[in-house]
Design a protein around this motif. Sequence first.
Motif, PDB file in Angstrom:
ATOM      1  N   ALA B 130       0.829  -1.210   0.000  1.00 49.92           N
ATOM      2  CA  ALA B 130       0.000   0.000   0.000  1.00 49.92           C
ATOM      3  C   ALA B 130       0.866   1.264   0.000  1.00 49.92           C
ATOM      4  CB  ALA B 130      -0.923   0.003   1.210  1.00 49.92           C
ATOM      5  N   ALA B 131       2.017   1.181   0.691  1.00 56.92           N
ATOM      6  CA  ALA B 131       2.890   2.360   0.777  1.00 56.92           C
ATOM      7  C   ALA B 131       3.401   2.762  -0.611  1.00 56.92           C
ATOM      8  CB  ALA B 131       4.056   2.077   1.710  1.00 56.92           C
ATOM      9  N   LEU B 132       3.483   1.806  -1.519  1.00 63.34           N
ATOM     10  CA  LEU B 132       3.979   2.101  -2.865  1.00 63.34           C
ATOM     11  C   LEU B 132       2.905   2.727  -3.754  1.00 63.34           C
ATOM     12  CD1 LEU B 132       5.948  -1.221  -3.489  1.00 63.34           C
ATOM     13  CD2 LEU B 132       6.896   1.001  -2.862  1.00 63.34           C
ATOM     14  N   ARG B 133       1.677   2.690  -3.281  1.00 58.94           N
ATOM     15  CA  ARG B 133       0.582   3.197  -4.100  1.00 58.94           C
ATOM     16  C   ARG B 133      -0.015   4.445  -3.460  1.00 58.94           C
ATOM     17  NH1 ARG B 133      -1.749   2.122  -8.277  1.00 58.94           N
ATOM     18  NH2 ARG B 133      -3.779   2.367  -7.337  1.00 58.94           N
ATOM     19  N   GLU B 134      -0.066   5.524  -4.204  1.00 62.43           N
ATOM     20  CA  GLU B 134      -0.808   6.672  -3.688  1.00 62.43           C
ATOM     21  C   GLU B 134      -1.659   7.211  -4.826  1.00 62.43           C
ATOM     22  OE1 GLU B 134       1.311  10.022  -2.097  1.00 62.43           O
ATOM     23  OE2 GLU B 134      -0.563  10.926  -1.384  1.00 62.43           O
ATOM     24  N   VAL B 135      -2.944   7.216  -4.621  1.00 58.57           N
ATOM     25  CA  VAL B 135      -3.850   7.702  -5.657  1.00 58.57           C
ATOM     26  C   VAL B 135      -4.031   9.201  -5.462  1.00 58.57           C
ATOM     27  CG1 VAL B 135      -6.203   7.528  -6.566  1.00 58.57           C
ATOM     28  CG2 VAL B 135      -5.040   5.481  -5.729  1.00 58.57           C
ATOM     29  N   THR B 136      -3.878   9.943  -6.539  1.00 53.87           N
ATOM     30  CA  THR B 136      -4.119  11.386  -6.439  1.00 53.87           C
ATOM     31  C   THR B 136      -5.338  11.737  -7.285  1.00 53.87           C
ATOM     32  OG1 THR B 136      -2.543  11.667  -8.226  1.00 53.87           O
ATOM     33  CG2 THR B 136      -1.740  12.090  -6.007  1.00 53.87           C
ATOM     34  N   ARG B 137      -5.975  12.847  -6.932  1.00 51.34           N
ATOM     35  CA  ARG B 137      -7.199  13.222  -7.643  1.00 51.34           C
ATOM     36  C   ARG B 137      -6.900  13.771  -9.021  1.00 51.34           C
ATOM     37  NH1 ARG B 137     -12.081  13.849  -5.523  1.00 51.34           N
ATOM     38  NH2 ARG B 137     -12.528  15.758  -6.627  1.00 51.34           N
TER      39      ARG B 137
END
Lengths: 560, 137
Positions: B130-137
């Motif tokens: 999860a730390a490797l994934r960051e969804v941005t708007r």
Amino acid sequence: MIRRPEEFDQDLRLEADVAVVGSGAGGGPLAKELSEAGYRVVVLEEGGHFTREDFNFKPGEAFLRMYRDAGQTVTLGLPVILLPQGCTVGGTTTVNSGTCLRIPRSVLRRWQLEHGLKDLTSDEMDLLYAALEEYLFVKRADPEVVGKNAIIFKEAAERLGYSAGFLPRNAKDCEGFGMCPYGCPTNSKQSVNVSFIPDAVRAGAEVITRCRVTHIITRGGRALGVRGYLYDPLTRKRTLSVEVRSSVVALCGGALQTPSLLFHNRLCLSSGAVGRNLFIHPCGSTLALLDEPLGNPKGIPQSTYVDEFSSEGIELEGATLPPSVFAITLPWSGRKHSEIMATYPYFGTFGSMISEHDSRGRVLPGPSPRQPLATYHLGYQDAQRLKLSILLMAEIWFEAGARKVITPIQGFLELSSPRDMSALSRAKIKPHQFIGLSAYHPMGTCPMGGDPDSAVVRPTGETWEVDNLFICDASILPTSLGVNPQLTIMALSVRTAGFIDEKLARGIDRAEALSRIEKWKGRLRREKERLAYRLNTFFGMEGDISQQGETSGTSGAGDR
Amino acid sequence: MILERYVRERISELSRLFIVPTDDILAPEPEQISAFCLEFMRQGTPGFRFLYLFTLISLEAACLLRKGKRLRELDSGEGEEFLQSLYRSRWAPLRALPLLAGLPLFFSHYDREDVQKALGYDVENLRREAALREVTR
């Protein structure tokens, strides 16, 4: 800017156009809309501000830090029902499942016919919903990531001929880490803390966290601001006081906190509707032992629905549970508990919720504004419908190949085969036979309506009794919604923002008029002083005319 | 302090009765569970604190009445039997005693990552992912 209590070293005195109390599904959209319209908005939030770095896959910690009173909110009555609520920037949306459903047509129709909400048309609501769905990236859950639990249940329901599908959710590029109710670790879920609040802040809104509002300042039947205090998150003790003077006050604290604040301020109480009609959507759950591991809780916790009985107010919605939450739902301890926990990977879970018919709940004033008492008695008919939902889930689980199904009904805790279901279906279940029920959608305690004798809030969102005091949260929903309410709360919030904008725009004109009157008065005073000076110069009189006027006025009053 | 010590002692006794280690279930750590329970009480409402204390005292009293012994004197078989009799009770308040007492105990024990790993749920791995994934708007 989002500000924490540590940043302040003295009491806060702020001025704003709008003071928003609460930053959840009601407060967030309101703050965004109004700050983007150019108003000075101050949001006062009781909870803390958490980001993805804080979401650490530990439900226990999440309950302690992000849920109101560590998730211990319960309704008093038979049975006792757990009613956990989020307490964060973003409100409960930070820790909900992200399901975004529109209001059922029949419910909206009823609001129009029975509650005087004729102006709340389906066309208007559809427009609001469409805009919100686009903003929040709402789409059906992706079958690739929903997880085995959801797929198995949905396929079994469809084999039985039941209407089933994937739920619409406000998640962008979700990869199904299964942690929605404990904070999304990738910011995929577009809860208010990652959508509306950041946009509101960008538009100039100020968010003050760990701030409890206790007083609504009013004068002459008009809201003028709010008062409260900041508290230390560790000791929970009061630190500094806060006062926000504003043209409009919007209460968005939810269906338990908002009526509590009104009770403690003795506002809007003449209709007798504050606190009454608490609806919560009581939920049941089933756990089913299958032959293969399901990989829970990885997947999307709430991704699938069965709406075969939605006309009767029964919805089945998927709910996978991490081990710690799964463990507390089991009505056993010791060896039996451990044996079931050892087979945790083989357990499927699913939930149901019902829209109330004969249950009765209300919010009563508690010892302080932040501690209201909620009473709720599950009605006999609703208990039978809850039983029906559990039978339905059991039937689907057995169709999916379950070896046993665990239910929350005393006397029927374990169903070992479809044959066991017939005994349950014949039984008349009493409300107190349910064990460990929970509910997640409190609403209806400050209903919106066209009649001031039965409603607290006008169709515009403004309270009937106090000017410039608006309510914008689940408390204004006049009846049980029957579906997850966050999208409807948001839609009504955006709608209310329009009415506040209209009111403030009129208010600014009035302010201009008042400032002109002040200027005119000033000019008049200067003229009087000039005249006094002339009189003094020419006739040797002492003092000025305004003072004389005051003196003569006083003596006149004394004469009377 | 006296109250805290009382809660710690009761929780230690109850941990042993509520959580029975098996091949896949690790043994409880009473200290960790007590710390969680105390924090759970601190963060909750005064009403809940009172209710939880009342539950602990009532469990002790029910044990004395039904078994003629204190909770700490029960062996695991007796403890199991005593708690199951409460779970099976037709009287809802009696049923609520073990349910409420067990809530923070189970919560804290099964929130332990080693306990979860033994059940096949690898949190550490998921956290890394999860730390490797960051969804941005």
